[in-house]
Design a protein around this motif. Structure first.
Motif, PDB file in Angstrom:
ATOM      1  N   THR A   1      50.465  13.452   8.902  1.00 28.87           N
ATOM      2  CA  THR A   1      49.125  13.957   9.180  1.00 28.87           C
ATOM      3  C   THR A   1      48.980  15.324   8.525  1.00 28.87           C
ATOM      4  OG1 THR A   1      49.101  12.800  11.316  1.00 28.87           O
ATOM      5  CG2 THR A   1      47.464  14.544  10.988  1.00 28.87           C
ATOM      6  N   PRO A   2      48.005  15.505   7.637  1.00 34.08           N
ATOM      7  CA  PRO A   2      46.994  14.528   7.210  1.00 34.08           C
ATOM      8  C   PRO A   2      47.580  13.471   6.287  1.00 34.08           C
ATOM      9  CG  PRO A   2      46.771  16.553   5.957  1.00 34.08           C
ATOM     10  CD  PRO A   2      47.809  16.831   7.004  1.00 34.08           C
ATOM     11  N   ALA A   3      46.999  12.258   6.355  1.00 34.56           N
ATOM     12  CA  ALA A   3      47.525  11.138   5.566  1.00 34.56           C
ATOM     13  C   ALA A   3      47.227  11.336   4.084  1.00 34.56           C
ATOM     14  CB  ALA A   3      46.894   9.837   6.051  1.00 34.56           C
ATOM     15  N   GLY A   4      48.125  10.805   3.248  1.00 36.29           N
ATOM     16  CA  GLY A   4      47.932  10.862   1.805  1.00 36.29           C
ATOM     17  C   GLY A   4      47.196   9.648   1.284  1.00 36.29           C
ATOM     18  N   ARG A   5      47.172   9.518  -0.028  1.00 34.80           N
ATOM     19  CA  ARG A   5      46.467   8.416  -0.676  1.00 34.80           C
ATOM     20  C   ARG A   5      47.272   7.125  -0.588  1.00 34.80           C
ATOM     21  NH1 ARG A   5      45.915  11.462  -6.333  1.00 34.80           N
ATOM     22  NH2 ARG A   5      48.004  12.041  -5.626  1.00 34.80           N
ATOM     23  N   PRO A   6      46.578   5.971  -0.556  1.00 29.93           N
ATOM     24  CA  PRO A   6      47.296   4.690  -0.554  1.00 29.93           C
ATOM     25  C   PRO A   6      47.991   4.461  -1.892  1.00 29.93           C
ATOM     26  CG  PRO A   6      44.941   4.319  -0.807  1.00 29.93           C
ATOM     27  CD  PRO A   6      45.119   5.787  -0.516  1.00 29.93           C
ATOM     28  N   TYR A   7      48.851   3.429  -1.934  1.00 36.04           N
ATOM     29  CA  TYR A   7      49.551   3.118  -3.175  1.00 36.04           C
ATOM     30  C   TYR A   7      48.522   2.789  -4.249  1.00 36.04           C
ATOM     31  CZ  TYR A   7      53.635   2.057  -5.916  1.00 36.04           C
ATOM     32  OH  TYR A   7      54.613   2.119  -6.864  1.00 36.04           O
ATOM     33  N   PRO A   8      48.667   3.376  -5.452  1.00 33.01           N
ATOM     34  CA  PRO A   8      47.610   3.265  -6.469  1.00 33.01           C
ATOM     35  C   PRO A   8      47.649   1.977  -7.281  1.00 33.01           C
ATOM     36  CG  PRO A   8      49.353   4.696  -7.264  1.00 33.01           C
ATOM     37  CD  PRO A   8      49.734   4.307  -5.854  1.00 33.01           C
TER      38      PRO A   8
END
Length: 307
Positions: free
Chosen positions: A72-79
């Motif tokens: 937290t905070p969450a990062g970006r999903p797998y691209p």
């Protein structure tokens, strides 16, 4: 007195970021045979990377550890479908006792996607003669099933076929732009080159879903020779790729967690690679020891721990 030098002891675990580690852990248990592990006594990712919070689901396959962590905070999903030659690419290789059985077990569970284009692939002897299959877990992390020829099983994996079909984690393979540069970085931490091969041909193309690949594969081991180890993948003549822009909390930001011989060795590594530090230098623990997070020359994350 001579200056302290970095000395790596072993790769103690892999760290994968996850949007939903509890759900993803269910896939790893049922499709791949992982079991729950004891929570680590070491600091979590929040302590060394400045997140508000981090929660991990610790798993084990054989003697090897893998932590699924939400931050937290969450990062970006797998691209998306990152190709094998991208500097974002990093996979974990799972040794299996029976490739057909392991692939059938995986196929019985939904959510994953293949990378290899035509099922498990037997590579030629010049590429090790192994049978391999690459795929992505439900959140996009690349993984590999790997089996050795019966007459060429490394000592570390002999006699381990009596239990689950999936035996343990053999290595993490990371894509690099320059083999010599990356090998020098890991050797500076105390790893040593243990193998080199040049993989090419139609079998490698089917395995990687990369047309006409020529891949320099360089194995880097630890002093005790036990798995897991690190492999460098350098694709010759690959299209130009932008440098990794992964943030520490992004789902694709896999970590190698390397135990150093002692805190002095960890501090020496931080001093030698001060420009690569993500954490604010070595982060001390309240009960002794320290941790540090840094990036290798291609942006892959390396967590050093001691104490």
């Amino acid at each position: 007195m001579s200056a302290a030098r970095p000395r790596a002891r072993r790769l103690v675990r892999f760290g994968l970021n996850s949007a939903d580690p509890e759900r993803l852990a269910g896939f790893y248990r049922t499709a791949l045979g992982f079991v729950d592990a004891e929570a680590s006594a070491e600091p979590d990712l929040a302590a060394i990377a400045g997140f508000t919070a981090a929660r991990a689901v610790p798993l084990r396959l054989g003697d090897q550890r893998l932590d699924l962590t939400a931050v937290t905070p969450a990062g970006r999903p797998y691209p998306g479908d990152v190709p094998g030659f991208s500097p974002l690419f990093q996979h974990c290789a799972i040794i299996v006792a029976d490739m057909a059985a392991a692939h059938a077990r995986l196929s019985a569970h939904p959510g994953w996607r293949p990378i290899s284009t035509d099922g498990p692939v037997r590579l030629p002897a010049s590429s090790g003669g192994v049978t391999a299959f690459k795929f992505r877990d439900p959140e996009g992390h690349p993984l590999e099933l790997l089996s050795f020829p019966a007459d060429a099983v490394p000592e570390a994996w002999r006699g381990r076929g009596a239990g689950d079909v999936c035996l343990g984690l053999d290595h993490s393979a990371i894509s690099v732009a320059d083999t010599a540069r990356s090998a020098a970085f890991y050797e500076s931490l105390g790893l040593a080159v243990t193998s080199r091969s040049l993989n090419t041909g139609p079998e490698q193309a089917r395995l990687d879903a990369v047309p006409e690949p020529t891949v320099e594969v360089t194995g880097l081991g630890f002093p005790d020779g036990r798995p897991p180890h690190v492999e460098l993948l350098c694709y010759r003549d690959a299209p130009p790729q932008p440098a990794s822009n992964l943030a520490v909390g992004d789902v694709a930001a896999t970590r190698l967690v390397i135990a150093m011989m002692d805190e002095e060795a960890l501090r020496a590594a931080c001093a030698a690679h001060a420009e690569r530090l993500v954490s604010p230098g070595p982060v001390p623990r309240t009960r002794g020891g320290a941790d540090a997070l840094l990036r290798d020359p291609d942006g892959h994350l390396v967590w050093l721990t001691a104490g």
